[in-house]
Motif scaffolding. Structure first.
Motif, mmCIF file in Angstrom:
data_model
loop_
_atom_site.group_PDB
_atom_site.id
_atom_site.type_symbol
_atom_site.label_atom_id
_atom_site.label_comp_id
_atom_site.label_asym_id
_atom_site.label_seq_id
_atom_site.Cartn_x
_atom_site.Cartn_y
_atom_site.Cartn_z
ATOM 1 N N GLU A 1 -2.333 2.468 -3.633
ATOM 2 C CA GLU A 1 -3.397 1.792 -4.387
ATOM 3 C C GLU A 1 -2.965 0.380 -4.779
ATOM 4 O O GLU A 1 -3.696 -0.586 -4.604
ATOM 5 N N LEU A 2 -1.735 0.272 -5.286
ATOM 6 C CA LEU A 2 -1.245 -1.035 -5.732
ATOM 7 C C LEU A 2 -1.045 -1.985 -4.546
ATOM 8 O O LEU A 2 -1.267 -3.181 -4.644
ATOM 9 N N ARG A 3 -0.628 -1.412 -3.441
ATOM 10 C CA ARG A 3 -0.471 -2.234 -2.235
ATOM 11 C C ARG A 3 -1.823 -2.787 -1.803
ATOM 12 O O ARG A 3 -1.928 -3.941 -1.373
ATOM 13 N N ASN A 4 -2.856 -1.948 -1.933
ATOM 14 C CA ASN A 4 -4.211 -2.423 -1.618
ATOM 15 C C ASN A 4 -4.595 -3.598 -2.496
ATOM 16 O O ASN A 4 -5.385 -4.459 -2.087
ATOM 17 N N GLN A 5 -4.022 -3.634 -3.701
ATOM 18 C CA GLN A 5 -4.304 -4.748 -4.625
ATOM 19 C C GLN A 5 -3.373 -5.919 -4.363
ATOM 20 O O GLN A 5 -3.371 -6.895 -5.120
ATOM 21 N N GLY A 6 -2.569 -5.802 -3.349
ATOM 22 C CA GLY A 6 -1.681 -6.901 -2.967
ATOM 23 C C GLY A 6 -0.334 -6.896 -3.663
ATOM 24 O O GLY A 6 0.453 -7.833 -3.539
ATOM 25 N N LYS A 7 -0.045 -5.826 -4.414
ATOM 26 C CA LYS A 7 1.262 -5.793 -5.103
ATOM 27 C C LYS A 7 2.304 -5.207 -4.170
ATOM 28 O O LYS A 7 2.043 -4.250 -3.447
ATOM 29 N N LYS A 8 3.492 -5.788 -4.225
ATOM 30 C CA LYS A 8 4.566 -5.296 -3.350
ATOM 31 C C LYS A 8 5.346 -4.210 -4.086
ATOM 32 O O LYS A 8 6.357 -4.491 -4.748
#
Lengths: 391, 444, 98
Positions: free
Chosen positions: A281-288
């Motif tokens: 989910e966080l990766r989808n938000q662009g967080k590494k």
């Protein structure tokens, strides 16, 4: 393609014990372990497993019976949780020092008080120092696989330590999941009969459990500690062989989407499954973001952990237990100690969550991430956070 | 001395299960009991020992005094570990992983490790029916840690945690009766023993080894150090404990009680209490209470002996009993009538008569025509040429013609010699001076 | 024979602290504990073995002639043998200063 069967994880655990052809099962009932021992007693009663099911009168006795049976060379099994584990605590330390390769599943449950039958890791954290090999399982298949692997590890002459497989109570033990039930022949090949190094028998009388004067006690404890550390490579060796047999590879420390991550969660047990979803989910938000899963808690996988931290700026540890009055929860304190000497070490955040069966859904992980971002590098940062607790 | 040929000691098993060089106190009757327990079991055992005296004196790493396989883990779980060993051995033999052979699992613990902290594990093991022996070596306190009281410390005894003082007499509770608790578990064999009676102890251990299922033996183990007596008197005091009725020697086989030793003369408890430093402070009042309670417990025990005799149990249940063990033997009787004649003409009691001949017989069989007249003198048994009149003497009773007669024991040679009824009869009918019967004819 | 306690390194410790040699505590001679030692009057000894039976330390052995005498390496001088002797032919004698 091996068949996968849907069954309650507790029952799969019992099936694994059956496949290991154990000799003595001694157990005392405690929620949420009951389904494992109930199913085992059925298996024995129907003659599917040729073993002695000893229905003992307390957990202290459950462990003592396992120790007696292991001392004569039998393969033994028991299971417990929370209060039961606390009651047999005295014997855990002794079994480890006596190098009796008992395998036990702990169906993790919160320690009283107040009484709770629901899941957290306070029971096993209170036994951190007991000297047993301690493994965490995340899903049903891992439970099944690791019980079998635990016997192989424990009984290896280079190890000879008792081993615990941790199963989150209710959250994992009581859910129905798909399992590949490995066939008997495969298990028999992977796990030969137990050949004890020392055994109690009149043909060769020996003494176990002599007492240690100050002149010698310290040497015995160092010997024990060194031996437990020496088992690290053997444990991985067993998992590697299991991977050859089943295609499922376990590692002392496992990672998920960590390669280019700047931040990572650390979890143990079933929380890892939710954490993976949070990472996605966080990766989808662009967080590494990535995930580090500690599978082997004891002996502590120091080198494996040191390797995975490079490049990380922030660590978000999820502790499922308190360490009352301490600086942080138990897992975070070990991470902080591990990383103290490392150059460019990540900033560590500790979240105590999932206490007493409190659910830790995906949203909680997102909240942890946001809080860490907010407090990073500020004077608001706390030693540990208890976000789930209503203020 | 027990009623054994004094040279029988030389025929005891030679096996030594615990080697010299152990650190037991001088005069420790507990380690003596362990020595003889292992003589009676032999080598084919696996022993689980609780924390306590016997563990500490024998196993300082890296050495051991044990010549048998021996394991110690913790304080409260000797019975549990022993039951685990039994389970493991059973399964391994069944699966053919080790060769089939008789190896007995033994649990050993002190009174603390058995009656207090170990009671749960003991109860569980006994209830589950494991084929094992549990031996409690009772030195009546937590001796290893410095003489603290246990539930098996006798009433009134000094210990470091039950010291007599202005507000206390010492131990205020009566000794916990663990053998009775074991009988209540319904196990096949329970016994009490004492290391002053080593033949009795060894026989009981042998019986326990032969029993299939759980056995329990409670051994009074005199502790000179903790009881404050001279070391050389360890055996004497064990004897006194038994001879005063303080610690009776008995066994219970499948619920049937049997005394295995009866003192020729039962001594007052003061003989036992005096000379022991731990009882030195006792007042007359306390001693008489101890006497009273000791007698009461002994009476309860004798009652159990009587009531659990199989025939008594059957009678109490209103059941037909089988033939009594002293019934006249009709098969071997040659109908010579000597028994009837001697009873009538020589003794003068006339309790027997000849019955009517059956068809085809010239003479009938003798029978007890007047049971109330019979004095149990046994002359009929003496004269019978075919030994068809059985006579049994045990536990202070002579049985003959299915009648029971309390019988006297000679205070000098400890042998049975005359039924009370015969004494009464001699005194009443012939005016014999009762003093004549105080001692048996051989000792007179 | 076991290495003395204080000479063991941690690598010398057997796995599980198991003692492999049964009865090796025999190395420890308890004979120097005593103040008195038993002396048998062979004239009156009837070789009944009662003293051997009652010795808590198994510190009495049978000689070639069949007498039972105390093993001075282990005898702790408790005096039970003298107290129990059938013919009272054992005397406890104080240890002489050497």
């Amino acid at each position: 393609m091996p068949e996968r069967v849907g069954m309650e994880v507790s029952l799969a655990a019992a099936e694994a014990v059956k496949l290991c052809n154990v000799d003595t099962v001694s157990a005392y009932p405690i929620t949420p372990q009951t389904h494992i021992v109930e199913h085992l007693s059925e298996i024995v009663a129907d003659g599917e497993l040729d073993a002695d099911f000893v229905p003992v009168e307390s957990e202290q006795t459950a462990m003592s019976v396992c120790m007696g049976a292991a001392a004569v060379g039998a393969r033994t099994f028991t299971a417990t949780a929370a209060q039961g584990l606390a009651l047999m605590s005295e014997m855990l330390f002794i079994a480890a020092n006596m190098r009796l390769p008992i395998v036990m599943t702990i169906v993790n449950r919160a320690l009283s008080g107040p009484l709770s039958i629901w899941n957290d890791h306070s029971d096993i954290m209170a036994q951190r120092d007991c000297g047993w090999i301690q493994i965490f399982a995340e899903n049903g298949q891992e439970v099944f696989d690791n019980i079998i692997c635990a016997y192989r590890m424990a009984e290896d002459r280079r190890v000879l330590f008792p081993a615990i497989v941790n199963i989150d109570g209710f959250i994992l033990s009581h859910v129905v999941e798909p399992h590949e039930i490995v066939d008997q022949e495969t298990v028999d090949t992977f796990l030969p009969p137990y050949e004890p190094l020392h055994t109690m028998h009149p043909d060769k009388p020996l003494t176990m459990g002599a007492f240690g004067m100050p002149e010698i006690y310290a040497e015995t404890k160092k010997a024990q500690d060194e031996a437990l550390r020496d088992s690290l490579p053997v444990i991985q060796e067993v998992w590697d062989e299991w991977a050859k047999v089943t295609g499922r590879q376990y590692k002392r420390v496992e990672t998920y989407k960590l390669d280019d991550a700047e931040q990572a969660f650390i979890t143990m047990g079933s929380l890892g499954q939710t954490a993976e979803l949070a990472v996605d989910e966080l990766r989808n938000q662009g967080k590494k973001v990535g995930l580090i899963k500690i599978r082997l808690w004891r002996p502590f996988p120091t080198d494996d952990l040191r390797q995975v931290f490079s490049g990380l700026k922030r660590l978000l540890v999820v502790d499922r237990a308190y360490s009352f009055g301490a600086l942080t929860g138990p897992v975070a304190s070990e991470m902080e100690a591990l990383l103290y000497d490392v150059d460019n070490r990540p900033e560590i955040f500790d979240f105590i969550a999932g206490i007493g069966g409190r659910d830790v859904p995906l949203g909680s992980f997102i909240e942890m991430f946001d809080v860490a971002e907010r407090d990073s590098g500020t004077e608001h940062k706390q030693n540990f956070y208890t976000l789930e607790v209503r203020e | 001395m027990e009623k054994h040929n004094v040279f029988a000691a030389a025929m005891m098993p030679k096996f030594e299960g615990i080697a010299s060089g152990h650190r037991a106190c001088q005069g420790c009757a507990e380690v003596l009991a362990v020595r003889h327990t292992l003589k009676a079991t032999g080598k084919k055992v696996v022993v689980a020992n609780a924390t306590g005296c016997m563990e500490i004196i024998s196993s300082p790493l890296p050495t051991t005094s044990w010549e048998v396989p021996w394991i110690h883990t913790a304080f409260e779980n000797a019975a549990a570990v022993a039951s685990g060993m039994e389970s493991g051995l059973k399964v391994l033999m069944r699966k053919g992983r080790i060769k089939e052979s008789k190896v007995k699992a033994i649990g050993m613990g002190g009174d603390g490790g058995t009656a207090d902290i170990g009671l749960q594990a003991l109860s569980g093991a006994m209830e589950r029916g494991h084929d094992m022996i549990y031996v409690c070596y009772d030195n009546e306190a937590y001796m290893n840690t410095g003489i603290q009281r246990s539930s098996d410390t006798p009433y009134g005894a000094w210990t470091t945690t039950s010291p007599p003082g202005k507000k206390s007499i010492g131990q205020v509770t009566w000794k916990k009766n663990v053998p009775e608790i074991m009988v209540a578990h319904g196990i096949p064999y329970v016994a009490t023993a004492c290391s002053s009676f080593l033949f009795d102890l060894e026989e009981k251990v042998k019986k326990a080894v032969a029993t299939e299922g759980p056995s329990y033996i409670h051994v009074l183990s005199v502790c000179p150090t903790g009881w404050r007596i001279p070391a050389e008197k360890a055996i004497s005091y064990g004897r006194l404990a038994v001879d005063t009725g303080f610690f009776p020697l008995y066994e219970v086989e499948n619920g049937v009680y049997r005394m295995t030793y009866e003192p020729a003369v039962k001594l007052p408890v003061t003989e036992y209490l005096k000379g022991q430093g731990r009882f030195r402070h006792l007042t007359e009042k306390e001693i008489s209470e101890i006497q009273r309670r000791t007698d009461e417990e002994l009476e309860k025990l004798y009652l159990k002996v009587k009531m659990t005799n199989p025939q008594a149990m059957a009678a109490a249940a209103g059941l037909e009993t089988g033939p009594c063990t002293t019934e006249h033997n009709k098969e071997t009787c040659i109908r010579c009538r000597r028994c009837v004649k001697v009873c009538k003409d020589t003794v003068g009691v006339d309790a027997l008569a000849m019955g009517e001949p059956e068809e085809g017989q010239k003479r009938g069989l003798p029978y007890m025509k007047d049971p109330d007249a019979c004095i149990g003198c046994g002359t009929c048994n003496f004269v019978c040429p075919t030994d068809s009149i059985p006579m049994i003497e045990r536990e202070g009773v002579r049985s003959i013609w299915c009648l029971d007669f309390p019988i006297r024991t000679c205070p000098q040679c400890a042998r049975y010699y005359i039924p009370e009824k015969q004494v009464e009869w001699s005194v009443e009918k012939f005016g014999v001076d009762p003093k004549v019967f105080e001692v048996c004819p051989d000792c007179r | 024979m076991a290495k003395p306690m204080h000479e063991h390194t941690w690598r010398d410790i057997e796995v599980g602290s198991v003692v492999l040699e049964a009865g090796n505590a025999k190395e420890y001679k308890t004979g120097d504990w005593r103040t008195f030692h038993p002396v048998v009057d062979k004239e009156h000894c009837i070789k009944c073995a009662v003293c051997w039976m009652f010795c808590p330390d198994d510190a009495i052995y049978k000689t070639d002639e069949g007498y039972y005498v105390s093993d001075l390496e282990y005898c702790k001088g408790c005096g039970i043998c003298a107290n129990e002797c059938t013919t009272k032919c054992i005397t406890m004698v104080i240890e002489e200063e050497e």
